[in-house]
Design an enzyme around this catalytic site. Structure first.
Site, PDB file in Angstrom:
ATOM      1  N   HIS A 156     -40.790  22.241  18.274  1.00  0.00           N
ATOM      2  CA  HIS A 156     -41.928  23.452  18.941  1.00  0.00           C
ATOM      3  C   HIS A 156     -41.568  24.282  17.715  1.00  0.00           C
ATOM      4  CE1 HIS A 156     -38.106  24.853  20.763  1.00  0.00           C
ATOM      5  NE2 HIS A 156     -38.767  26.030  20.656  1.00  0.00           N
ATOM      6  N   ASP A 162     -41.262  32.590  17.795  1.00  0.00           N
ATOM      7  CA  ASP A 162     -40.497  31.648  17.651  1.00  0.00           C
ATOM      8  C   ASP A 162     -40.627  31.098  16.445  1.00  0.00           C
ATOM      9  OD1 ASP A 162     -38.080  30.786  19.367  1.00  0.00           O
ATOM     10  OD2 ASP A 162     -39.124  28.880  19.930  1.00  0.00           O
ATOM     11  N   LYS A 167     -37.485  34.654  15.105  1.00  0.00           N
ATOM     12  CA  LYS A 167     -36.282  34.493  15.508  1.00  0.00           C
ATOM     13  C   LYS A 167     -36.178  33.003  15.736  1.00  0.00           C
ATOM     14  CE  LYS A 167     -38.049  35.008  20.426  1.00  0.00           C
ATOM     15  NZ  LYS A 167     -37.739  33.576  20.706  1.00  0.00           N
ATOM     16  N   ASP A 206     -43.376  35.769  22.107  1.00  0.00           N
ATOM     17  CA  ASP A 206     -43.810  34.167  22.088  1.00  0.00           C
ATOM     18  C   ASP A 206     -45.192  33.902  22.407  1.00  0.00           C
ATOM     19  OD1 ASP A 206     -41.205  34.829  20.873  1.00  0.00           O
ATOM     20  OD2 ASP A 206     -40.315  32.870  21.938  1.00  0.00           O
ATOM     21  N   CYS A 233     -37.037  33.261  27.019  1.00  0.00           N
ATOM     22  CA  CYS A 233     -37.200  34.084  25.942  1.00  0.00           C
ATOM     23  C   CYS A 233     -37.366  35.792  26.506  1.00  0.00           C
ATOM     24  CB  CYS A 233     -38.156  33.816  24.959  1.00  0.00           C
ATOM     25  SG  CYS A 233     -37.549  32.580  24.119  1.00  0.00           S
ATOM     26  N   HIS A 261     -38.961  28.198  14.082  1.00  0.00           N
ATOM     27  CA  HIS A 261     -37.650  27.234  13.839  1.00  0.00           C
ATOM     28  C   HIS A 261     -37.974  26.472  12.612  1.00  0.00           C
ATOM     29  CE1 HIS A 261     -36.192  28.093  17.720  1.00  0.00           C
ATOM     30  NE2 HIS A 261     -37.023  27.612  18.455  1.00  0.00           N
ATOM     31  N   HIS A 315     -34.386  21.616  13.623  1.00  0.00           N
ATOM     32  CA  HIS A 315     -33.424  22.916  14.113  1.00  0.00           C
ATOM     33  C   HIS A 315     -32.655  22.183  15.253  1.00  0.00           C
ATOM     34  CE1 HIS A 315     -32.597  26.367  16.864  1.00  0.00           C
ATOM     35  NE2 HIS A 315     -32.837  26.846  15.455  1.00  0.00           N
TER      36      HIS A 315
HETATM   37  C1  VGL Z   1     -38.649  29.699  24.212  1.00  0.00           C
HETATM   38  C2  VGL Z   1     -37.546  27.587  24.686  1.00  0.00           C
HETATM   39  C3  VGL Z   1     -37.346  27.487  23.260  1.00  0.00           C
HETATM   40  C4  VGL Z   1     -39.484  30.774  24.704  1.00  0.00           C
HETATM   41  C5  VGL Z   1     -38.399  29.365  23.003  1.00  0.00           C
HETATM   42  O1  VGL Z   1     -40.240  31.294  24.032  1.00  0.00           O
HETATM   43  O2  VGL Z   1     -39.239  30.960  26.087  1.00  0.00           O
HETATM   44  N1  VGL Z   1     -38.347  28.743  25.073  1.00  0.00           N
HETATM   45  N2  VGL Z   1     -37.671  28.229  22.436  1.00  0.00           N
HETATM   46 ZN    ZN Z   2     -37.684  27.907  20.462  1.00  0.00          ZN
END
Ligand code: VGL
Ligand code: ZN
Length: 197
Positions: free
Chosen positions: A81, A46, A106, A8, A151, A48, A52
């Site tokens: 986000h 990430d 994801k 990410d 993550c 979404h 979401h």
């Molecule tokens: C993440 C919060 C929500 C991450 C992703 O990449 O750690 N944290 N979505």
């Molecule tokens: Zn996320």
């Protein structure tokens, strides 16, 4: 075979992003520098849909960083986000994405968040990454990226449980550290047999 999993490294997790992780951009050059040492490079993204279920804006009466109970367990609510196709969801511009063998997206299921690169947050729905790595003969993985306590942590623990030898390069990660989440994550990773090197 030893794979690098880059978790990410996206604009929204870097300074000025929607869910900025302090120093998130500081690790990008270092990640580029180690890519060449691995037999395979996998990036996660990430990804979404708007609205979401992990977004606080989708829950009337809740604010970002509140906890709620979802059908699959407790879930932190986040600011909007990494919405599919937006600049915030794009990789940091300095990340050498051309060197990736595979990009795993994801968090695209509107009803389930997905911190881990291996399973959605129901811990049942696979992303397919374990099968990809196994069929390529990967036995060992090193994780870097954002965020260390969400993550990266979930991905590292799932990788260890899936039978891979797992390393986390802490110097190439940055954390959110929400209510002690970093200490908890370190405990979870250590307990799963992850090594920090
Ligand atoms: C993440 C919060 C929500 C991450 C992703 O990449 O750690 N944290 N979505
Ligand atoms: Zn996320």
């Amino acid at each position: 075979m030893h794979a690098l999993l880059v978790i990410d490294v996206q604009n929204d997790f870097c300074p000025q992003g929607a869910l900025a992780v302090a120093g998130g951009d500081e690790i990008v050059a270092g990640i580029n520098a180690v890519m060449g040492r691995f037999d395979a490079v996998v990036l996660t993204q990430d990804w979404h849909p708007a609205g979401h279920s992990s977004f606080a804006s989708s829950h009337a009466g809740n604010a970002p960083y509140d906890m709620v109970d979802m059908a699959y367990g407790p879930q932190v609510l986040w600011p909007d986000h990494c919405i599919q196709g937006t600049r915030g969801a794009a990789f940091h511009p300095v990340l050498e994405t051309d060197r990736a063998d595979l990009i795993v997206r994801k968090g695209f299921n509107p009803a389930i968040d997905s911190y881990s690169a291996f399973f959605e947050n129901d811990h049942k729905t696979p992303t397919g990454l374990a099968g990809y790595l196994r069929t390529r003969g990967v036995q060992e993985v090193t994780l870097v990226g954002l965020a260390l306590d969400f993550c990266v942590n979930y991905s590292a623990v799932d990788a260890a449980q899936a039978g891979f030898k797992v390393h986390v390069r802490r110097d190439l990660c940055r954390a959110i550290d929400l209510n002690g989440s970093l200490a908890e994550a370190e405990k979870a990773m250590t307990g799963a047999g992850v090594t920090f090197d």
